[in-house]
Scaffold this motif. Structure first.
Motif, PDB file in Angstrom:
ATOM      1  N   ARG A  92       4.214 -13.694   0.754  1.00 42.90           N
ATOM      2  CA  ARG A  92       2.991 -13.728   1.555  1.00 42.90           C
ATOM      3  C   ARG A  92       1.833 -13.080   0.800  1.00 42.90           C
ATOM      4  N   GLY A  93       2.116 -11.955   0.099  1.00 47.30           N
ATOM      5  CA  GLY A  93       1.057 -11.277  -0.648  1.00 47.30           C
ATOM      6  C   GLY A  93       0.482 -12.148  -1.750  1.00 47.30           C
TER       7      GLY A  93
ATOM      8  N   THR B  24      -1.408 -15.160  -0.265  1.00 48.24           N
ATOM      9  CA  THR B  24      -2.682 -14.733   0.316  1.00 48.24           C
ATOM     10  C   THR B  24      -3.692 -14.413  -0.783  1.00 48.24           C
TER      11      THR B  24
ATOM     12  N   ASP C   5      -6.852  -4.556   1.312  1.00 49.05           N
ATOM     13  CA  ASP C   5      -7.086  -4.581  -0.129  1.00 49.05           C
ATOM     14  C   ASP C   5      -8.467  -5.098  -0.504  1.00 49.05           C
TER      15      ASP C   5
ATOM     16  N   TYR D 174       4.271  -0.201   0.535  1.00 48.22           N
ATOM     17  CA  TYR D 174       3.684  -1.404  -0.068  1.00 48.22           C
ATOM     18  C   TYR D 174       2.334  -1.740   0.558  1.00 48.22           C
ATOM     19  N   GLY D 175       2.219  -1.502   1.855  1.00 44.38           N
ATOM     20  CA  GLY D 175       1.003  -1.886   2.565  1.00 44.38           C
ATOM     21  C   GLY D 175      -0.145  -0.915   2.434  1.00 44.38           C
TER      22      GLY D 175
ATOM     23  N   PHE E 187       1.409  -7.440  -2.582  1.00 46.47           N
ATOM     24  CA  PHE E 187       1.317  -6.970  -1.199  1.00 46.47           C
ATOM     25  C   PHE E 187      -0.090  -7.190  -0.644  1.00 46.47           C
ATOM     26  N   PHE E 188      -0.806  -8.153  -1.205  1.00 43.56           N
ATOM     27  CA  PHE E 188      -2.226  -8.300  -0.868  1.00 43.56           C
ATOM     28  C   PHE E 188      -2.422  -8.619   0.604  1.00 43.56           C
ATOM     29  N   ASP E 189      -3.313  -7.854   1.204  1.00 41.10           N
ATOM     30  CA  ASP E 189      -3.707  -8.049   2.599  1.00 41.10           C
ATOM     31  C   ASP E 189      -5.212  -7.859   2.649  1.00 41.10           C
TER      32      ASP E 189
ATOM     33  N   ASP F 248      -1.156  -5.414  -7.164  1.00 40.65           N
ATOM     34  CA  ASP F 248      -1.786  -5.567  -5.848  1.00 40.65           C
ATOM     35  C   ASP F 248      -1.609  -6.965  -5.281  1.00 40.65           C
ATOM     36  N   TRP F 249      -1.310  -7.940  -6.133  1.00 41.26           N
ATOM     37  CA  TRP F 249      -1.026  -9.293  -5.655  1.00 41.26           C
ATOM     38  C   TRP F 249       0.210  -9.315  -4.762  1.00 41.26           C
TER      39      TRP F 249
END
Length: 492
Positions: free
Chosen positions: A419-420, A423, A372, A257-258, A366-368, A363-364
């Motif tokens: 969290r993703g 964020t 990303d 995911y990351g 797991f967004f970091d 992508d939302w």
């Protein structure tokens, strides 16, 4: 002279690439028969000889082996120019090639892999891109069969010489399987489907460390195949027994995911022609003037209902592989969110619509910000914001789907998804993609439940963020000594 390479109507002009190859062949034809000259050609003669031999291989199938031996005897550049011409033919002419030439094209591709020609991986990629998603026509299925057969039969060579191209093939065949597995009891598709399954399972079981290069979209494709017994077993191991893949350091699916998926993979599911038309639409057509281009695009690429499966790939391409310049963003060119809004209003089956929305929001989840690109998540928010108030049903549908994902996507790792998404919203506002989210939280046309949930999600994130900032700002002299050797939560 009638074309022996491509099919064209009487009113069409001759193709410049075909003319170049044919003229070289006609000029050098006497020298293309044994015994071959022993003289060393000049650079220009060498290039012309490559063109002539290529034309001979494609159009004189009965002499293809003779021409190929001639080619092997003259090569001084590792087949680089010869391969580049093959790529050019595939990218520019494939749809017009006569059937016999297409067969020769696959044959000579095998030969280029056998000799490890320079950049033969680019030739394989070009051919993969010609496989059209959702197309069950005989020619398209033939190309699927030939390509999966090539990747399976040349496994050892590809693994040694160009392993990355195997990950591209895995991405393509996983995506195609999602279409092929929905068609039952057609013998030709059944045999093809089994070959695709065998190749993909071999990749996942034997070379999983290589498969991880794909990133999080590998999971997106696999979940669409969870109903297939062979992939069901893969899923169980991913979720509950990651050590089965025998990859050092891989202990949980959240590691996939990351990892953001490279834009290269998204290009693999669009033909070059489709890509060029989409890029033209989003770089040259003004907002308000796009209708005739959209009508043309629909007739060209989406006329058959089954072809709508490619909408999923188009949305991933728009979000992740087409990032316009600032000049275009601030111009009156049709923005990406508007193109996606048009696609979302297409007539499609429910499962395609659900996968299209997942492609938009993936992508939302797991967004970091450290990993990303904000451009990948921008279209979804702008589509929701700009659809109010004229198309508030789109805003409502998308926001509702986002919360369905929050509630149901991988329940054991729900906090990662929360969290993703939080964020993503926070970053889009902080980076001024939108000034605020008030237009969503205060919109009377949206369900009160959705507005309340969005407000809570945002406030919870803000509260959690403040607490994290406070923890990282605690002075060293008030940190208990037993913890003083630990790294800061923000260190990495």
């Amino acid at each position: 002279m009638a074309s022996r390479l491509i099919e064209k109507s009487s009113h069409e002009a001759e193709n410049p690439l075909e003319i170049t190859l044919r003229e070289a062949f006609c000029f050098l034809e006497p020298k293309l028969r044994p015994p071959f000259p022993l003289t060393i050609p000049t650079q220009e003669e060498y290039l012309n000889l490559n063109r002539a031999i290529l034309y001979g291989i494609l159009c004189e199938h009965q002499l293809a082996r003779v021409h190929t031996k001639h080619l092997h005897g003259i090569i001084t550049d590792g087949y680089e120019y010869f391969t580049s011409m093959l790529v050019k033919i595939v990218n520019e002419l494939y749809g017009k090639l006569v059937d016999s030439v297409k067969r020769q094209l696959i044959w000579v591709t095998h030969e280029m892999v056998n000799v490890s020609a320079v950049r033969f991986d680019g030739l394989l990629v070009a051919l993969l891109r010609q496989i059209v998603g959702g197309d069950f026509g005989e020619e398209n299925l033939w190309l699927c069969f030939e390509m999966v057969n090539l990747f399976s039969s040349k496994w050892d060579c590809l693994l040694e010489e160009e392993p990355l191209v195997l990950t591209g093939a895995l991405y393509v065949f996983l995506r195609l399987l999602a279409d092929h597995c929905r068609v039952l009891n057609i013998p030709k598709i059944e045999s093809l489907k089994q070959m695709e399954i065998d190749f993909c399972i071999r990749m996942l079981r034997e070379k999983f460390s290589l498969c991880l290069r794909i990133g999080r979209d590998l999971v997106r494709l696999l979940q669409d195949l969870a109903h297939v017994p062979e992939f069901c077993a893969i899923w169980k191991d991913l979720l509950y027994n990651p050590s089965a893949f025998r990859v050092d350091g891989f202990v949980d699916i959240s590691q996939i995911y990351g990892t953001r998926t490279s834009r290269w993979y998204f290009l693999l599911r669009l033909t070059p022609e489709m890509e060029s038309h989409l890029r033209f639409l989003m770089t040259h057509v003004k907002l308000g003037s796009q209708k005739r281009y959209q009508v043309w695009f629909t007739k060209k690429f989406l006329a058959v209902p089954e072809r709508n499966a490619v909408l999923i790939d188009i949305v991933r391409f728009i979000c992740c592989a087409h990032h316009p310049s600032n000049d275009i963003i601030h111009s009156d060119i049709i923005p990406r969110w508007a193109v996606i809004g048009w696609l979302l209003r297409s007539n499609m089956r429910n499962y395609i619509e659900a996968n299209l929305k997942l492609a938009l929001f993936y992508d939302w989840l797991f967004f970091d910000e450290k990993v990303d690109n904000i451009m990948n998540i921008e279209p979804a928010l702008l589509l929701m914001v700009h659809s109010v108030p004229k198309y508030s049903d789109i805003t409502h549908t998308l926001l509702e789907f986002l919360f369905i994902l929050l509630d149901n996507y991988d329940l054991e790792r729900k906090e990662i998804v929360r969290r993703g998404i939080s964020t993503a919203f926070h970053t889009l506002v902080r980076k001024s993609v939108v000034q605020s989210l008030d237009i969503l939280t205060s919109c009377d046309m949206l369900s009160p439940i959705l507005r309340e949930r969005l407000g809570k999600l945002l406030s919870d994130f803000q509260l959690r963020h403040c607490r994290e900032v406070q923890r990282t700002n605690i002075p060293r002299d008030v940190v208990p000594s037993s913890f003083s050797s630990l790294e800061s939560p923000t260190s990495s």
